[in-house]
Design an enzyme around this catalytic site. Structure first.
Site, PDB file in Angstrom:
ATOM      1  N   SER A 147       0.941  -1.264  -0.055  1.00 39.59           N
ATOM      2  CA  SER A 147      -0.047   0.218   0.044  1.00 39.59           C
ATOM      3  C   SER A 147       0.765   1.344  -0.019  1.00 39.59           C
ATOM      4  CB  SER A 147      -0.977   0.066   1.179  1.00 39.59           C
ATOM      5  OG  SER A 147      -1.627   1.327   1.188  1.00 39.59           O
ATOM      6  N   TYR A 160      -3.240  -1.425  10.079  1.00 40.36           N
ATOM      7  CA  TYR A 160      -3.280  -1.829   8.742  1.00 40.36           C
ATOM      8  C   TYR A 160      -1.735  -1.233   8.064  1.00 40.36           C
ATOM      9  CZ  TYR A 160      -4.328  -1.570   3.679  1.00 40.36           C
ATOM     10  OH  TYR A 160      -4.254  -1.737   2.296  1.00 40.36           O
TER      11      TYR A 160
END
Length: 254
Positions: A147, A160
């Site tokens: 990400s 996350y």
């Protein structure tokens, strides 16, 4: 000839969002795609039907990746199915795409939240690679979905973010480990992508404008934007690229 003709690819989380786009794209390039799904069997089977309608080949396998036992079930089922269909148990491409997120802040995150997100986002890819390396052909490809939060500070989803930092580290060291077999390992780092995960806030005019303004290209990412990069990294065109974190944020926060 299609770039992945004769190849076999496993895409975890391949039934929706970015994973679905990757499954469709690899199939268009000629690969037989194993579409993994967690609990959404109908979604996985729908991706298979779409691929077959387009002249491609695919099959769906369900497995819960929250535990190592679930990872083992996926690998065993995949191996048995491949032997039955093709007479061999080898794959060429492994895409570790399955993942879960949380909108909880640092203060709100519970131990259960933390353990759950690390189980799917970090532990599952680790043990899937561990158990699949014997099935992965020399010269194969491993692509991990990371990400842009590993480059861009986004502190309100801290747990996350940590999982994706772990994926980047895993990618780097795994590339060194398997390089002698000609296997490349890379990570793709998406930014904000128009998937059902982001649908609630992206489908408001204000939310979409805000997301688009983050990108140097002035728009929100599409799942196909990420899938095309994965297709490249899966092909022989990317044979000299390994251990890399490929930014796929559209130039967000440059």
């Amino acid at each position: 000839m299609k770039r992945l003709e004769g190849k076999i690819a496993l895409v975890t989380g391949g039934s929706r969002g970015i994973g679905k786009a990757i499954s469709l794209r690899l199939a268009q390039e000629g690969a037989l795609v194993i579409v993994h799904y967690g609990s959404r069997r109908a979604a996985g089977e729908e991706v298979v039907r779409t691929i077959e309608a387009q002249g491609g080949r695919a099959l769906a396998i369900g497995a819960n990746l929250e535990t190592v036992a679930g990872v083992t079930d996926l690998v065993q089922t995949m191996e048995q199915t491949l032997v039955s269909l093709t007479g061999q148990n080898r794959i060429d491409i492994l895409v570790n795409n399955a993942g879960i997120g949380t909108s909880n802040t640092l203060e709100e995150t519970t131990e259960e939240d933390f353990d759950a997100i690390f189980a799917v986002n970090v532990k599952a890819p680790f043990f899937l690679v561990q158990q699949s390396l014997r099935l992965l052909r020399d010269g194969g490809r491993i692509i991990n979905t990371s990400s842009g939060v590993t480059r861009i500070a986004y502190p309100h989803i801290m747990a996350y973010n940590l999982t994706k930092g772990a994926i980047n580290t895993f990618t780097l060291h795994l590339a060194k480990l398997v390089g002698s077999r000609g296997i490349t390992v890379n990570a793709v780092l998406p930014g904000i992508v128009d998937t059902d995960v982001n649908a609630e806030w992206l489908h408001t005019p204000e939310g979409r404008q805000h997301a688009a303004e983050m990108s140097a290209l002035g728009r929100v990412g599409e799942p196909s934007d990420i899938a095309d990069i994965v297709a490249f990294l899966s092909s022989s065109d990317a044979r000299w690229v390994t251990g890399q974190m490929v930014d796929a944020t559209g130039g967000s926060h440059l």
